[in-house]
Write an enzyme that holds these catalytic residues in place. Structure first.
Site, PDB file in Angstrom:
ATOM      1  N   PRO A  90      14.360  21.548  54.139  1.00 25.99           N
ATOM      2  CG  PRO A  90      16.648  21.647  53.678  1.00 25.99           C
ATOM      3  CD  PRO A  90      15.309  21.828  53.041  1.00 25.99           C
ATOM      4  CD  GLU A 117      20.196  29.135  44.836  1.00 29.05           C
ATOM      5  OE1 GLU A 117      19.750  29.973  45.626  1.00 29.05           O
ATOM      6  OE2 GLU A 117      20.980  29.410  43.921  1.00 29.05           O
ATOM      7  NE  ARG A 155       6.970   0.210  58.767  1.00 27.27           N
ATOM      8  CZ  ARG A 155       6.789   0.068  60.066  1.00 27.27           C
ATOM      9  NH1 ARG A 155       6.297   1.061  60.765  1.00 27.27           N
ATOM     10  NH2 ARG A 155       7.082  -1.066  60.659  1.00 27.27           N
ATOM     11  CG  ASP A 170       6.912  -0.204  64.413  1.00 25.20           C
ATOM     12  OD1 ASP A 170       7.098  -1.419  64.499  1.00 25.20           O
ATOM     13  OD2 ASP A 170       6.565   0.379  63.383  1.00 25.20           O
TER      14      ASP A 170
END
Ligand code: 9WO
Length: 244
Positions: A90, A117, A155, A170
């Site tokens: 994160p 952690e 992809r 896309d």
């Protein structure tokens, strides 16, 4: 392209990679995916890969020695190739379509999945080239983000999709969100397919799609509009939308 995944849970990848585009890409030798179990690089009798954090507090931290050995094994044979080691967390830079495009330039991608952690900071400092986040939430590990990254990358490799050009339409390749899609039947529960799509007039159809893509982006993700080159026509449509 070779992708090595360093993880304590290699079995998590078996289902997702056994289906869909990723499997086909592997079969066509567009990509080689290697699963590396960090535990195999622990040298002690009990194959310990985690330990308590210095400074106390709850949770566990992934030990540096097995991780370093696993990363170095993954990089073996990549001398003289473009190689990058990525940690999914994160705290990383936000993952976007542009970054997916950029990562396709590498011959060798080493993805490090943390758990608990996280990893010992000295691994991050000495062996991680880039830290990437797929969104602002905390998961139980980096495995799902690694799968997201791989799916989005694979992809983009030439030959991975049935229609090689199709990803270029896309959402995000244009910088806008997608337009609405319809298939048969012409009427479903009283809802009709827009006439323009049945008209066979391809200029009108393209125009309708551009307008819808712009409209959706404006409604849901106006922040994206700052980054795209808008045509004169786009500006006219936006002005109409604002007047509504
Ligand atoms: C767990 C934890 C427990 C007690 C106190 C502090 C704590 N921090 C964490 C934590 O952030 N764990 C992470 C779990 C460590 C790295 C792997 N994990 C992870 C990766 N969760 N979410 C991601 C992730 C990766 C990429 N994009 C979005 C989320």
């Amino acid at each position: 392209m070779r992708i090595s995944i360093i993880t304590l849970f290699p079995e998590m990848f078996v289902g997702p990679f056994d289906a869909s585009i990723v499997k086909r890409a592997c079969e066509r030798n567009l990509v080689e995916i290697r699963l590396i179990n960090t535990r195999d690089f622990a040298t002690d009798k009990h194959k310990v890969t985690v330990d308590y954090p210095y400074g106390g507090g709850g949770g566990m931290v992934m030990k540096p020695e097995p991780l370093a050995a696993a990363i170095e094994a993954a990089r073996q044979g990549s001398e003289g190739t473009k190689c990058v080691t990525v940690y999914l967390s994160p705290q990383g830079e936000p993952y976007k379509q542009d970054l997916a495009m950029e990562l396709t330039q590498y011959d060798n991608l080493v993805l490090v999945c943390g758990h608990y952690e996280g990893i010992d900071e000295r691994i991050r400092e000495s062996l991680i080239d880039r830290e990437i986040s797929i969104g602002d939430y905390v998961l139980s590990g980096g495995e799902l983000p690694a799968m997201v990254l791989i799916d989005s990358l694979v992809r983009l490799l030439p030959g991975a999709l049935h229609n090689e050009m199709s990803w270029k339409n896309d959402s995000f390749s244009t910088g806008l969100l997608d337009w609405p899609h319809y298939t048969r039947p012409e009427e479903f529960r009283g809802m009709r397919v827009p006439d323009v799509l049945l008209s066979g007039n391809h200029q009108k159809i393209d125009e309708w799609r551009c307008r819808k893509a712009l409209e959706r982006t404006w409604r849901v993700r106006p922040d994206l509009l700052k980054k795209v080159q808008l045509s004169e026509q786009d500006h006219k449509w936006l002005a109409e939308l604002r007047r509504e």
